[in-house]
Design an enzyme around this catalytic site. Structure first.
Site, PDB file in Angstrom:
ATOM      1  N   TYR A  56      39.828  62.123 -54.337  1.00 43.12           N
ATOM      2  CA  TYR A  56      39.151  63.058 -54.097  1.00 43.12           C
ATOM      3  C   TYR A  56      38.481  62.743 -52.747  1.00 43.12           C
ATOM      4  CZ  TYR A  56      38.422  67.482 -56.975  1.00 43.12           C
ATOM      5  OH  TYR A  56      38.613  68.487 -57.196  1.00 43.12           O
ATOM      6  N   THR A 228      48.688  78.334 -40.167  1.00 41.38           N
ATOM      7  CA  THR A 228      49.547  77.408 -41.185  1.00 41.38           C
ATOM      8  C   THR A 228      50.244  76.140 -40.626  1.00 41.38           C
ATOM      9  OG1 THR A 228      51.262  78.850 -41.333  1.00 41.38           O
ATOM     10  CG2 THR A 228      49.301  79.311 -42.785  1.00 41.38           C
ATOM     11  N   LYS A 231      55.264  76.958 -41.312  1.00 41.68           N
ATOM     12  CA  LYS A 231      56.184  78.046 -40.747  1.00 41.68           C
ATOM     13  C   LYS A 231      57.032  77.464 -39.701  1.00 41.68           C
ATOM     14  CE  LYS A 231      53.439  81.807 -42.560  1.00 41.68           C
ATOM     15  NZ  LYS A 231      52.094  81.412 -42.495  1.00 41.68           N
TER      16      LYS A 231
END
Ligand code: DSN
Length: 418
Positions: A56, A228, A231
């Protein structure tokens, strides 16, 4: 077999392992033409599957809310530095979980609920998160949408300008998910400047082409860029927000603590790897080959009587309007899938049909170019599409095509399969 091998998974959970193997085989055997997909390298796969998933790290490097960041901090700094270098931007946030959260962070950074946002309508080629009605971005903000010209299928910049002048949006999105033509970033910037809006370029589809010099860059035109990473950029499932120095702080605050908790550190590491790969000069060759393949596929489809939105393509994406073939996009995509050619059915601009049963199929060449297919194979791919679309309901013929497709693809190595 899946590569890297998965012996522990096979031992511990044979059911999931069998499905992973089946998916690897499926990806190996098919001509994958979904415009938002690709094949990542085995290095990216390894980083994604690393122990970094155990950690974390809420906050940013040097300013975390958890201890034990001796390794994660340099990982994230590496990804940030590589993103800044690759795209030539002042600032990069590599924490967004995916494209939609990245875009939501933009709303949080620069808009209040009820403020006006302007984006491209989904049926015209935009994205849900650019203010489309069913999305939170269309429900919680006042959204105005632009489209394309009916005659050309290309963004109507007059409409963009008129709408912006009339509606005074605080944020303007350019970019989308089904745009086969070059995005005119300077023209959008001029409009945004005139009305005092923040211009956000969503380059999710074309990020790899921008990085490889095969599409003009929005840097210097859009203050904020979302993308993103999976792709054309060929990284893991994730996203980034790039910005100029002026908008950096608002972006960071919106991503964390505004919208997200702990970043997915295994993904961050894999993004760093993918960005490293994109910084290699060979990536530019890949990006240009993607575009050449799309142009060759488009030409071969036109030769076979298919109608393409905007008549062709400048990038990785071809949007086929099947109206003149007398078949809907959904049965066509399903027949193609049975024939080993994977695509998604898609609305076309001014589509008279419903989104779940639209008139088009969307094709992209990022994945098949990674496999090594070149312009020489594109007429064959178009011929298979033509045969499959004509053979809806003829399972024997579709299976015969699938066998031919698998035979071709067996000659092209796939990262992730050995
Ligand atoms: N998944 C994206 C695409 O296929 O273009 C849209 O969110």
């Amino acid at each position: 077999m899946h590569e890297p091998a998965i012996p522990s998974l096979t031992g511990a959970d044979p059911e999931v392992a069998r499905l992973v193997q089946a998916e690897a085989r499926r990806q190996f055997e098919k001509v994958r033409l979904i415009a938002s997909e690709n094949y990542v390298s085995t290095a990216v796969l390894e980083a994604t599957g690393s122990v970094l998933t155990n950690k974390y790290s809420e906050g940013y490097a040097g300013r975390r809310y958890y201890e034990g960041q001796q390794v994660v901090d340099p990982v994230e700094e590496l990804a940030v530095t590589r993103a800044r270098t690759l795209f030539g931007v002042d600032h990069a946030n590599v924490q967004p979980y995916s494209g939609s959260p990245a875009n939501l962070a933009v709303y949080l950074a620069f808009l209040e609920p009820g403020d006006t946002v302007m984006g491209m309508a989904l049926p015209a080629g935009g994205h849900l998160t650019h203010g489309w009605g069913v999305s939170a971005t269309g429900k919680w903000f006042r959204s105005v949408q632009y489209g394309v010209r009916k005659e050309t299928g290309v963004v109507d910049l007059d409409e963009v300008r008129d709408l912006a002048r009339a509606e005074r949006p605080k944020v303007i999105f350019c970019g989308g998910t089904a745009i086969p033509r070059t995005i005119d970033f300077p023209a959008f910037a001029e409009v945004a400047r005139e009305v005092g809006a923040v211009l956000v370029a969503d380059i999710a589809h074309i990020a790899g082409l921008v990085a490889g010099g095969a599409h003009p860059s929005p840097v210097g035109h859009a203050q904020v860029i979302t993308t993103t990473t999976h792709k054309t950029l060929r990284g893991p499932r994730g996203a980034m927000i790039l910005s100029d120095a002026e908008h950096a702080k608002a972006v960071d605050k919106a991503v964390f603590p505004g919208l997200q908790g702990g970043p997915h550190n295994h993904t961050t590491a894999a993004i760093a790897v993918a960005l490293g790969e994109a910084l290699d000069p060979g990536f530019g060759l890949y990006a240009h080959a993607v575009v050449q393949n799309a142009k060759a596929l488009a030409a071969a489809l036109v030769e076979r009587g298919f109608e393409l939105v905007s008549g062709g393509t400048d990038n990785h994406l071809v949007l086929v309007d099947l109206t003149s073939k007398g078949i809907g996009g959904k049965p066509a995509a399903k027949a193609m899938d049975r024939a080993g050619i994977e695509a998604n059915y898609n609305t076309v601009p001014f589509d008279p049909r419903k989104p779940f049963d639209p008139s088009g199929v969307r094709l992209g060449t990022a994945a098949i170019t990674t496999r090594g297919l070149t312009v020489e194979q594109m007429p064959q791919v178009a011929a298979w599409i033509d045969r499959a679309v004509a053979a809806v309901g003829d399972e024997g013929e579709l299976d015969r095509i699938a066998a031919e497709v698998a035979e071709l693809m067996a000659g092209y190595p796939m990262p992730g399969w050995a």
